[in-house]
Design a protein around this motif. Structure first.
Motif, PDB file in Angstrom:
ATOM      1  N   GLU A 244       1.118  -1.326  -0.038  1.00  0.00           N
ATOM      2  CA  GLU A 244       0.182  -0.082  -0.332  1.00  0.00           C
ATOM      3  C   GLU A 244       0.694   1.053   0.108  1.00  0.00           C
ATOM      4  O   GLU A 244       0.688   2.542  -0.090  1.00  0.00           O
ATOM      5  N   SER A 245       2.005   1.054   0.482  1.00  0.00           N
ATOM      6  CA  SER A 245       2.791   2.367   0.448  1.00  0.00           C
ATOM      7  C   SER A 245       3.412   2.902  -0.956  1.00  0.00           C
ATOM      8  O   SER A 245       3.465   2.064  -1.697  1.00  0.00           O
ATOM      9  N   SER A 246       3.577   4.209  -0.556  1.00  0.00           N
ATOM     10  CA  SER A 246       4.010   5.134  -2.609  1.00  0.00           C
ATOM     11  C   SER A 246       5.850   5.315  -2.351  1.00  0.00           C
ATOM     12  O   SER A 246       6.693   4.643  -0.769  1.00  0.00           O
ATOM     13  N   GLN A 247       6.384   5.314  -3.094  1.00  0.00           N
ATOM     14  CA  GLN A 247       7.437   4.867  -2.709  1.00  0.00           C
ATOM     15  C   GLN A 247       8.070   6.073  -2.538  1.00  0.00           C
ATOM     16  O   GLN A 247       9.559   5.641  -1.661  1.00  0.00           O
ATOM     17  N   ASP A 248       8.292   8.004  -2.159  1.00  0.00           N
ATOM     18  CA  ASP A 248       7.812   8.578  -1.652  1.00  0.00           C
ATOM     19  C   ASP A 248       7.641   8.673  -0.065  1.00  0.00           C
ATOM     20  O   ASP A 248       9.590   9.086   0.763  1.00  0.00           O
ATOM     21  N   SER A 249       6.862   7.426   0.510  1.00  0.00           N
ATOM     22  CA  SER A 249       6.962   7.794   1.854  1.00  0.00           C
ATOM     23  C   SER A 249       7.028   5.845   2.320  1.00  0.00           C
ATOM     24  O   SER A 249       6.485   5.945   3.302  1.00  0.00           O
ATOM     25  N   ASP A 250       7.598   5.176   1.306  1.00  0.00           N
ATOM     26  CA  ASP A 250       7.772   3.317   2.140  1.00  0.00           C
ATOM     27  C   ASP A 250       7.957   3.820   3.821  1.00  0.00           C
ATOM     28  O   ASP A 250       7.598   3.022   4.163  1.00  0.00           O
ATOM     29  N   ASN A 251       9.665   3.996   3.787  1.00  0.00           N
ATOM     30  CA  ASN A 251       9.823   3.860   4.621  1.00  0.00           C
ATOM     31  C   ASN A 251       9.269   4.655   6.235  1.00  0.00           C
ATOM     32  O   ASN A 251       8.870   4.397   7.309  1.00  0.00           O
ATOM     33  N   ASN A 252       8.278   6.070   5.944  1.00  0.00           N
ATOM     34  CA  ASN A 252       7.702   5.691   7.576  1.00  0.00           C
ATOM     35  C   ASN A 252       6.515   5.611   7.493  1.00  0.00           C
ATOM     36  O   ASN A 252       5.821   5.071   8.763  1.00  0.00           O
TER      37      ASN A 252
ATOM     38  N   ILE B 274       6.027   2.096   7.010  1.00  0.00           N
ATOM     39  CA  ILE B 274       6.390   0.768   7.217  1.00  0.00           C
ATOM     40  C   ILE B 274       6.884   0.962   8.746  1.00  0.00           C
ATOM     41  O   ILE B 274       6.011   0.088   9.598  1.00  0.00           O
ATOM     42  N   ILE B 275       7.594   1.508   8.907  1.00  0.00           N
ATOM     43  CA  ILE B 275       7.991   1.628  10.281  1.00  0.00           C
ATOM     44  C   ILE B 275       6.865   2.632  11.386  1.00  0.00           C
ATOM     45  O   ILE B 275       6.749   1.504  12.420  1.00  0.00           O
ATOM     46  N   GLU B 276       6.281   3.406  10.714  1.00  0.00           N
ATOM     47  CA  GLU B 276       5.187   4.385  11.840  1.00  0.00           C
ATOM     48  C   GLU B 276       4.143   2.839  11.420  1.00  0.00           C
ATOM     49  O   GLU B 276       3.273   2.383  12.681  1.00  0.00           O
ATOM     50  N   SER B 277       3.422   1.781  10.395  1.00  0.00           N
ATOM     51  CA  SER B 277       2.594   0.588  10.609  1.00  0.00           C
ATOM     52  C   SER B 277       3.032  -0.285  11.208  1.00  0.00           C
ATOM     53  O   SER B 277       2.361  -0.711  12.502  1.00  0.00           O
ATOM     54  N   VAL B 278       4.079   0.079  12.253  1.00  0.00           N
ATOM     55  CA  VAL B 278       5.259  -1.784  12.755  1.00  0.00           C
ATOM     56  C   VAL B 278       5.359  -1.246  13.761  1.00  0.00           C
ATOM     57  O   VAL B 278       4.249  -2.272  14.476  1.00  0.00           O
ATOM     58  N   PHE B 279       4.994   0.449  14.496  1.00  0.00           N
ATOM     59  CA  PHE B 279       4.666   0.490  15.811  1.00  0.00           C
ATOM     60  C   PHE B 279       3.112   1.083  15.804  1.00  0.00           C
ATOM     61  O   PHE B 279       2.740   0.197  17.268  1.00  0.00           O
ATOM     62  N   ASN B 280       2.186   1.415  15.242  1.00  0.00           N
ATOM     63  CA  ASN B 280       1.140   1.718  14.995  1.00  0.00           C
ATOM     64  C   ASN B 280       0.271  -0.164  15.413  1.00  0.00           C
ATOM     65  O   ASN B 280      -0.943   0.147  16.335  1.00  0.00           O
ATOM     66  N   ASN B 281       0.495  -0.826  15.175  1.00  0.00           N
ATOM     67  CA  ASN B 281       0.597  -2.267  14.605  1.00  0.00           C
ATOM     68  C   ASN B 281       0.914  -3.634  16.214  1.00  0.00           C
ATOM     69  O   ASN B 281       0.457  -4.357  16.448  1.00  0.00           O
TER      70      ASN B 281
ATOM     71  N   ILE C  89      11.326  -8.014  12.604  1.00  0.00           N
ATOM     72  CA  ILE C  89      10.471  -7.660  11.468  1.00  0.00           C
ATOM     73  C   ILE C  89      11.061  -6.181  11.095  1.00  0.00           C
ATOM     74  O   ILE C  89      10.731  -6.593   9.477  1.00  0.00           O
ATOM     75  N   PHE C  90      11.564  -4.884  10.988  1.00  0.00           N
ATOM     76  CA  PHE C  90      12.820  -4.600   9.938  1.00  0.00           C
ATOM     77  C   PHE C  90      13.487  -5.183   9.035  1.00  0.00           C
ATOM     78  O   PHE C  90      13.432  -4.916   8.261  1.00  0.00           O
ATOM     79  N   LYS C  91      14.176  -6.372   9.210  1.00  0.00           N
ATOM     80  CA  LYS C  91      14.486  -7.200   8.209  1.00  0.00           C
ATOM     81  C   LYS C  91      14.128  -7.942   7.061  1.00  0.00           C
ATOM     82  O   LYS C  91      14.201  -7.393   6.678  1.00  0.00           O
ATOM     83  N   LEU C  92      13.370  -7.469   7.339  1.00  0.00           N
ATOM     84  CA  LEU C  92      11.882  -8.225   6.421  1.00  0.00           C
ATOM     85  C   LEU C  92      11.574  -6.471   4.934  1.00  0.00           C
ATOM     86  O   LEU C  92      12.135  -7.195   3.977  1.00  0.00           O
ATOM     87  N   PHE C  93      12.388  -5.587   6.044  1.00  0.00           N
ATOM     88  CA  PHE C  93      11.910  -4.896   4.159  1.00  0.00           C
ATOM     89  C   PHE C  93      13.548  -3.718   4.866  1.00  0.00           C
ATOM     90  O   PHE C  93      13.832  -3.241   3.243  1.00  0.00           O
ATOM     91  N   TYR C  94      14.142  -3.925   5.258  1.00  0.00           N
ATOM     92  CA  TYR C  94      15.440  -3.608   5.351  1.00  0.00           C
ATOM     93  C   TYR C  94      17.161  -4.261   5.664  1.00  0.00           C
ATOM     94  O   TYR C  94      17.097  -4.985   7.128  1.00  0.00           O
TER      95      TYR C  94
END
Length: 178
Positions: A21-29, A31-38, A72-77
């Protein structure tokens, strides 16, 4: 190893929608915010298992939270650095829990406990923030505070006080998970 495979598959399934669902410009925000919020939902669901099986994660302290978030973050970074040392500042050094150097993002994790009240928690973060930004290599700092026993009496004030340290050059975002 079978349990580790199951944990990895659970993490991928839970977080896969974020990447789509994330766009190229805001992927990092995103991903990180979704992890924290959930995060609370993730922990709750991973501990309610079929046929009363053991929970995937047992959380005793801040290091357990760091290990879970690192997985979790290793899945993305693939390039996430764990416990990056910040050079000495005023005679002492400190470590930031995670750094994404190419993205100029830092992540600091705290967990409430006996002996760590609101004021001490806020003081620790404010002192560390000055050190983290002194290198001029970070643009964004995420502070994730896990408070499962709801020890923090006024999460809004801590969030406000820490985020107010943001500047034109640096952004601080605080997530308190109760």
């Amino acid at each position: 190893i079978d349990i580790l495979d199951k944990q990895l598959n659970l993490l991928k399934a839970l977080l896969s929608y974020t990447n789509e669902e994330s766009s190229q410009d805001s992927d990092n925000n995103v991903i990180i915010e979704s992890v924290f919020n959930n995060f609370n939902d993730f922990i709750r669901h991973s501990s309610k298992r079929y046929n009363n099986r053991d929970a995937f994660f047992i959380i005793n302290d801040e290091y357990d939270i760091q290990d879970i978030l690192h997985s979790i973050f290793k899945l993305f970074y693939k390039d996430i650095e764990k416990e990056s040392v910040i050079p000495k500042f005023a005679g002492s050094s400190t470590r930031i829990d995670f750094v994404l150097n190419n993205r100029q993002i830092g992540i600091e994790v705290k967990m409430t406990r006996d002996g760590l009240n609101d004021k001490q928690l806020c003081d620790q973060l404010l002192l560390d923030i000055d050190r983290y930004f002194s290198l001029n290599t970070l643009k964004t700092l995420y502070c994730f505070i896990y408070d499962p026993d709801k020890r923090i009496t006024n999460p809004y004030l801590i969030k406000r006080d820490i985020e107010n340290k943001s500047s034109n050059e640096n952004t601080i975002k605080v997530f308190i998970c109760q």
